[in-house]
Write a protein that holds these residues in place. Sequence first.
Motif, short mmCIF file in Angstrom:
data_model
loop_
_atom_site.label_atom_id
_atom_site.label_comp_id
_atom_site.label_asym_id
_atom_site.label_seq_id
_atom_site.Cartn_x
_atom_site.Cartn_y
_atom_site.Cartn_z
N LEU A 64 0.83 -1.20 0.00
CA LEU A 64 0.00 0.00 0.00
C LEU A 64 0.86 1.26 0.00
N MET A 65 1.96 1.22 0.75
CA MET A 65 2.86 2.37 0.78
C MET A 65 3.46 2.63 -0.61
N ALA A 66 3.83 1.55 -1.30
CA ALA A 66 4.40 1.71 -2.64
C ALA A 66 3.35 2.23 -3.63
N LEU A 67 2.13 1.72 -3.54
CA LEU A 67 1.08 2.13 -4.47
C LEU A 67 0.67 3.58 -4.26
N PHE A 68 0.59 4.00 -3.01
CA PHE A 68 0.10 5.35 -2.71
C PHE A 68 1.23 6.28 -2.27
N ALA A 69 2.44 6.03 -2.77
CA ALA A 69 3.59 6.86 -2.40
C ALA A 69 3.37 8.35 -2.71
N PRO A 70 2.86 8.72 -3.89
CA PRO A 70 2.66 10.16 -4.15
C PRO A 70 1.71 10.81 -3.15
N LEU A 71 0.63 10.10 -2.77
CA LEU A 71 -0.32 10.67 -1.82
C LEU A 71 0.31 10.80 -0.43
N ILE A 72 1.07 9.79 -0.02
CA ILE A 72 1.71 9.82 1.29
C ILE A 72 2.70 10.98 1.38
N ILE A 73 3.49 11.16 0.33
CA ILE A 73 4.49 12.24 0.34
C ILE A 73 3.82 13.60 0.26
N LYS A 74 2.68 13.67 -0.41
CA LYS A 74 1.95 14.93 -0.47
C LYS A 74 1.46 15.35 0.91
N LEU A 75 1.16 14.38 1.75
CA LEU A 75 0.65 14.67 3.09
C LEU A 75 1.76 14.87 4.12
N TRP A 76 2.85 14.07 4.03
CA TRP A 76 3.85 14.06 5.11
C TRP A 76 5.29 14.21 4.63
N GLY A 77 5.52 14.81 3.51
CA GLY A 77 6.90 14.94 3.09
C GLY A 77 7.06 15.84 1.88
N TYR A 78 8.23 15.71 1.25
CA TYR A 78 8.57 16.48 0.07
C TYR A 78 8.99 15.53 -1.04
N PRO A 79 8.84 15.91 -2.30
CA PRO A 79 9.26 15.04 -3.40
C PRO A 79 10.72 14.62 -3.25
N PRO A 80 11.05 13.39 -3.63
CA PRO A 80 12.44 12.90 -3.44
C PRO A 80 13.48 13.71 -4.20
N ASN A 81 13.08 14.29 -5.35
CA ASN A 81 14.06 15.04 -6.15
C ASN A 81 14.26 16.48 -5.66
N SER A 82 13.41 16.93 -4.74
CA SER A 82 13.55 18.31 -4.26
C SER A 82 14.71 18.42 -3.28
N VAL A 83 15.39 19.56 -3.33
CA VAL A 83 16.54 19.79 -2.44
C VAL A 83 16.15 20.85 -1.40
N HIS A 84 16.78 20.72 -0.23
CA HIS A 84 16.47 21.62 0.88
C HIS A 84 17.78 22.06 1.53
N PRO A 85 18.49 22.99 0.89
CA PRO A 85 19.78 23.42 1.43
C PRO A 85 19.66 24.09 2.80
N GLU A 86 18.47 24.57 3.14
CA GLU A 86 18.31 25.21 4.45
C GLU A 86 18.43 24.21 5.59
N THR A 87 18.33 22.92 5.29
CA THR A 87 18.47 21.89 6.33
C THR A 87 19.93 21.48 6.54
N ILE A 88 20.85 22.08 5.81
CA ILE A 88 22.27 21.74 5.92
C ILE A 88 22.98 22.84 6.73
N ASP A 89 23.71 22.44 7.74
CA ASP A 89 24.47 23.40 8.56
C ASP A 89 25.59 24.00 7.71
N PRO A 90 25.64 25.32 7.54
CA PRO A 90 26.66 25.93 6.68
C PRO A 90 28.08 25.78 7.22
N VAL A 91 28.20 25.53 8.50
CA VAL A 91 29.54 25.40 9.09
C VAL A 91 30.06 23.96 8.96
N THR A 92 29.28 23.00 9.42
CA THR A 92 29.72 21.59 9.40
C THR A 92 29.36 20.87 8.11
#
Length: 343
Positions: A64-92
């Motif tokens: 079920l998770m595999a079949l409805f992956a787009p819906l699950i990510i729409k509710l609780w996450g971000y697309p796998p190809n999207s990048v989020h540089p704000e989550t990376i510590d600029p120092v470390t």
Amino acid sequence: MGGPTDMTQAAAEARTAEPLTGEELTTGAGEEIQGRSLRQIAWRRLKKDKGAMAGAVVIILLVLMALFAPLIIKLWGYPPNSVHPETIDPVTQAPIYQFPFGKFSSQYLFGTDAPLGHDLFSEVVYGARISLLVAFFATLLSVVIGSTLGLIAGYFGGWVDTVVSRTMDVFLAFPILVFAIALAGVVPDSAFGLSGGTLRVVMLIFIIGFFNWGYIARVIRGQTLSLREREFVDAARSLGARGPYILFREMLPNLVAPILIYATLLIPTNILFEAALSFLGVGVQRQPSGEPMVTWGGMLSEAVHYYTLPHFMFWPGMAIFITVLAFNLFGDGLRDALDPRTR
């Protein structure tokens, strides 16, 4: 003339002489006895196996998770190809969120990876699609080829059995991993009307499925050797039935149980094989755009370069572990339910 007692006794004896139907059979307590089919008996045994039922529940949730992956990510996450540089510590240059070994965020349930900050939760969810897809279709290919050749070899015997058996030995001795690495290096970017990740998925299904049929062929051949001497096969021959009819109408239905058992045990093996190929860099690779092509083995391959970030390895590793364990538990329980003699 006999009295009422004689008439009652005669009626009771006459009723006793009549054959009882299934609805009339009762126990001493007056309860009705109902017959059960082999399927019902197997299901009853399977339900009593808590490990097998737990594995079945996990497998259903994974599908079920595999079949409805787009819906699950729409509710609780971000697309796998999207990048989020704000989550990376600029120092470390390390991810800020590293659950369960570091900080937790409700936006990134499993944290993010380095260096671009991909959402690990969405990668694990989408990774189930490729891993299960390859495992299921590769198993289906192996089952079709192995069952057909094993059935033919066991029934006809003679030179047919010799040729098929020697072919089994060749495929069982074939270094599949080496062949996969070599083939991945020569396959172009597009072939047979396919390209990119789709071509890689089809190639993995072919390699894993086509070169793994030898095991199930041996199992089915052994079962066929015993079935061909049974009375129902002799009866079919005496009635003029030809080989194809006996093979696919008389013998194959009696081989469904071992085929089903072996298939459920082969799926986790294929999941591990796909993960190993992706880990070595010859499986499905991440696509920067278009349909997300993420696998659990590919995530582990990327995580090797960041061994100081344990959460990066933890989630895909746990996904593989839980999936393989669920299929093994269900396969073992199914084997015991369909064939109690293996206990």
